[in-house]
Motif scaffolding. Structure first.
Motif, PDB file in Angstrom:
ATOM      1  N   ILE A 211       0.802  -1.218   0.000  1.00 24.32           N
ATOM      2  CA  ILE A 211       0.000   0.000   0.000  1.00 24.32           C
ATOM      3  C   ILE A 211       0.837   1.272   0.000  1.00 24.32           C
ATOM      4  O   ILE A 211       0.468   2.273  -0.608  1.00 24.32           O
ATOM      5  CB  ILE A 211      -0.997   0.005   1.191  1.00 24.32           C
ATOM      6  N   LEU A 212       1.990   1.257   0.663  1.00 22.27           N
ATOM      7  CA  LEU A 212       2.788   2.490   0.734  1.00 22.27           C
ATOM      8  C   LEU A 212       3.348   2.891  -0.636  1.00 22.27           C
ATOM      9  O   LEU A 212       3.165   4.033  -1.058  1.00 22.27           O
ATOM     10  CB  LEU A 212       3.901   2.331   1.765  1.00 22.27           C
ATOM     11  N   PRO A 213       4.037   1.992  -1.361  1.00 17.54           N
ATOM     12  CA  PRO A 213       4.478   2.410  -2.700  1.00 17.54           C
ATOM     13  C   PRO A 213       3.326   2.690  -3.646  1.00 17.54           C
ATOM     14  O   PRO A 213       3.408   3.607  -4.474  1.00 17.54           O
ATOM     15  CB  PRO A 213       5.326   1.222  -3.182  1.00 17.54           C
ATOM     16  N   THR A 323      -9.218 -11.518   1.822  1.00 19.78           N
ATOM     17  CA  THR A 323      -9.431 -10.114   1.482  1.00 19.78           C
ATOM     18  C   THR A 323      -9.438  -9.236   2.720  1.00 19.78           C
ATOM     19  O   THR A 323      -8.918  -8.112   2.704  1.00 19.78           O
ATOM     20  CB  THR A 323     -10.762  -9.958   0.712  1.00 19.78           C
ATOM     21  N   ALA A 324     -10.005  -9.747   3.823  1.00 21.27           N
ATOM     22  CA  ALA A 324      -9.997  -8.989   5.072  1.00 21.27           C
ATOM     23  C   ALA A 324      -8.582  -8.804   5.595  1.00 21.27           C
ATOM     24  O   ALA A 324      -8.221  -7.736   6.114  1.00 21.27           O
ATOM     25  CB  ALA A 324     -10.856  -9.692   6.111  1.00 21.27           C
ATOM     26  N   GLY A 325      -7.744  -9.845   5.475  1.00 18.66           N
ATOM     27  CA  GLY A 325      -6.355  -9.721   5.895  1.00 18.66           C
ATOM     28  C   GLY A 325      -5.616  -8.664   5.093  1.00 18.66           C
ATOM     29  O   GLY A 325      -4.881  -7.832   5.648  1.00 18.66           O
ATOM     30  N   PHE A 326      -5.812  -8.685   3.786  1.00 16.82           N
ATOM     31  CA  PHE A 326      -5.197  -7.659   2.933  1.00 16.82           C
ATOM     32  C   PHE A 326      -5.673  -6.268   3.332  1.00 16.82           C
ATOM     33  O   PHE A 326      -4.875  -5.326   3.428  1.00 16.82           O
ATOM     34  CB  PHE A 326      -5.556  -7.935   1.475  1.00 16.82           C
ATOM     35  N   ALA A 327      -6.968  -6.143   3.567  1.00 17.78           N
ATOM     36  CA  ALA A 327      -7.528  -4.837   3.937  1.00 17.78           C
ATOM     37  C   ALA A 327      -6.940  -4.342   5.246  1.00 17.78           C
ATOM     38  O   ALA A 327      -6.649  -3.152   5.401  1.00 17.78           O
ATOM     39  CB  ALA A 327      -9.049  -4.941   4.044  1.00 17.78           C
ATOM     40  N   LEU A 328      -6.763  -5.252   6.201  1.00 19.27           N
ATOM     41  CA  LEU A 328      -6.156  -4.863   7.474  1.00 19.27           C
ATOM     42  C   LEU A 328      -4.719  -4.404   7.268  1.00 19.27           C
ATOM     43  O   LEU A 328      -4.291  -3.388   7.831  1.00 19.27           O
ATOM     44  CB  LEU A 328      -6.196  -6.040   8.448  1.00 19.27           C
ATOM     45  N   GLY A 329      -3.967  -5.124   6.440  1.00 22.98           N
ATOM     46  CA  GLY A 329      -2.587  -4.744   6.174  1.00 22.98           C
ATOM     47  C   GLY A 329      -2.474  -3.382   5.526  1.00 22.98           C
ATOM     48  O   GLY A 329      -1.639  -2.557   5.918  1.00 22.98           O
ATOM     49  N   GLN A 330      -3.320  -3.107   4.541  1.00 25.24           N
ATOM     50  CA  GLN A 330      -3.238  -1.814   3.861  1.00 25.24           C
ATOM     51  C   GLN A 330      -3.749  -0.684   4.743  1.00 25.24           C
ATOM     52  O   GLN A 330      -3.350   0.472   4.574  1.00 25.24           O
ATOM     53  CB  GLN A 330      -3.975  -1.849   2.542  1.00 25.24           C
ATOM     54  N   LEU A 357      10.201  -1.145   6.736  1.00 24.38           N
ATOM     55  CA  LEU A 357       9.377  -2.048   7.541  1.00 24.38           C
ATOM     56  C   LEU A 357       8.478  -2.905   6.646  1.00 24.38           C
ATOM     57  O   LEU A 357       8.308  -4.116   6.881  1.00 24.38           O
ATOM     58  CB  LEU A 357       8.527  -1.237   8.516  1.00 24.38           C
ATOM     59  N   ALA A 358       7.910  -2.292   5.615  1.00 25.91           N
ATOM     60  CA  ALA A 358       7.069  -3.030   4.675  1.00 25.91           C
ATOM     61  C   ALA A 358       7.873  -4.108   3.954  1.00 25.91           C
ATOM     62  O   ALA A 358       7.409  -5.241   3.771  1.00 25.91           O
ATOM     63  CB  ALA A 358       6.448  -2.064   3.665  1.00 25.91           C
ATOM     64  N   ALA A 359       9.090  -3.757   3.546  1.00 18.39           N
ATOM     65  CA  ALA A 359       9.951  -4.727   2.863  1.00 18.39           C
ATOM     66  C   ALA A 359      10.305  -5.895   3.779  1.00 18.39           C
ATOM     67  O   ALA A 359      10.372  -7.048   3.330  1.00 18.39           O
ATOM     68  CB  ALA A 359      11.218  -4.033   2.367  1.00 18.39           C
ATOM     69  N   ALA A 360      10.503  -5.615   5.058  1.00 17.29           N
ATOM     70  CA  ALA A 360      10.819  -6.683   6.004  1.00 17.29           C
ATOM     71  C   ALA A 360       9.660  -7.669   6.122  1.00 17.29           C
ATOM     72  O   ALA A 360       9.867  -8.891   6.168  1.00 17.29           O
ATOM     73  CB  ALA A 360      11.151  -6.083   7.369  1.00 17.29           C
TER      74      ALA A 360
END
Length: 381
Positions: A211-213, A323-330, A357-360
């Protein structure tokens, strides 16, 4: 493919290229823009959590999601307050999650029954095509004499025309032979699906890493080049890379281990996430857009296929959890960047730390997926 282009490319991601134009018109600033983005992320999370509990057939939910997405997009252009836009962007997030889950369950079910699972790449290419289409629309339609609100209305019109095709298809073909036309809530099992917790965790870390990039690459391009015809291409390039990569992987790597390709995609995304931190140039931003855009929909496609393969008969519930996991991450991505910003001197430094941190997280999940691919299926967690 068109369904995902409308629901995701417009409903989810059109705000990215339109946000600078709304700032230009004095309608939003950085703080209110972040509020709208967070509202959409939260809506996506809520939509994913409740998708499997909706007593509507998958084909019907696809139709409901598409029609409502067009209406909500048009409503943004007809509104005039930040509070209204926050509510509408939340609704767009809910609808896009519903449409992604329902389209995945419906489309992958049909491909499985037809014996053509390799065409999943064409389905998921729709997200990238929608992103590229929305970005190109903003690039072409942007004019000092055309307000951003009018562009929201125009984009809704184009989305409505595009949505006619999937609406006709799901009406004519409501369910495949292997996917009974039962309401989503009735397809969910009473017991939780097995061997999917690790997949959900990896998909959550992917959402955080992506999400950051995805959010800041166009802004980084604008800082480096002040020509809108140049920095405005960052988002369409991102989308085209996403569309092309899903088709290439689904056709060219049919015999490859799905988990290993997923892990390799995370590693490529790590490079794209870190590159702008160590090399600030238009070239690095372009390469990063290709690497991140070229892997994020491949990961989505592979994750959905793997989850569905592990939960035969429970696909909708598992896809909803993914999809919920992805949404939580973003949702956590921008929050982590903002939290780091409280301890740094400027936004650029905070963003770089957040990208590291995202790359890690992506690196850790790649290691897990590669290790799991080496285990026999009956021993996989």
């Amino acid at each position: 493919m068109v369904s995902l282009a409308v629901a995701m490319g417009v409903g989810r991601f059109a705000f990215t290229p339109l946000f600078p134009l709304m700032v230009r018109d004095g309608l939003l600033d950085g703080e209110s823009g972040a509020l709208l983005a967070a509202s959409n992320y939260l809506g996506y999370l809520v939509g994913a959590l409740v998708a499997a509990r909706i007593r509507v057939q998958p084909a019907m939910l696809v139709a409901l999601g598409l029609i409502s997405t067009v209406a909500v997009t048009a409503a943004v252009g007809g509104s005039s307050s930040v509070a209204q836009w926050v509510a509408l962007r939340f609704a767009a997030g809910v609808l896009s999650a519903w449409t992604l889950v329902a389209t995945s369950a419906w489309g992958l079910g049909w491909l499985a029954s037809l014996g053509r699972p390799h065409l999943a790449g064409a389905v998921f290419a729709g997200v990238g095509l929608g992103i590229a289409g929305a970005g190109l629309f903003c690039l072409v339609a942007a004019d000092p004499h055309v307000s951003s609100l009018r562009m929201w209305l125009q984009l809704a019109g184009w989305a409505g025309l595009a949505a006619l095709l999937p609406l006709l298809v799901v009406w004519a073909l409501p369910a495949s032979a292997t996917s009974p036309a039962a309401p989503l809530a009735e397809q969910a099992p009473h017991k939780p699906p097995v061997r999917t917790a690790g997949l959900v965790a990896c998909y959550t870390l992917f959402g955080f890493g992506y999400i950051l990039p995805a959010t800041y690459l166009p802004a980084l391009a604008r800082q480096l080049v002040d020509d809108p015809q140049v920095f405005g291409l960052a988002w369409p390039l991102f989308g085209l890379a996403a569309a092309a990569s899903t088709v290439a992987v689904s056709w060219g790597l049919q015999a490859a281990n799905r988990l290993r390709v997923w892990a390799a995609s995370h590693l490529l995304m790590v490079v794209g996430v870190l590159l702008p931190c160590v090399w600030a140039s238009l070239t690095s931003v372009t390469i990063a857009a290709l690497l991140v855009g070229g892997t994020f929909m491949v990961i989505t496609m592979l994750a959905m296929q793997e989850a569905r393969a592990r939960a035969v008969g429970n696909a909708t519930l598992v896809l909803g959890r993914m999809t919920a996991g992805f949404a939580l991450g973003q949702l956590l991505g921008p929050l982590a960047s903002a939290a780091i910003g409280r301890f740094t001197d400027d936004f650029g430094t905070a963003l770089n730390h957040a990208l590291v941190l995202a790359a890690a997280g992506l690196l850790l999940s790649a290691f897990y997926l590669w290790r799991e691919a080496r285990q026999p299926p009956e021993k996989q967690p």
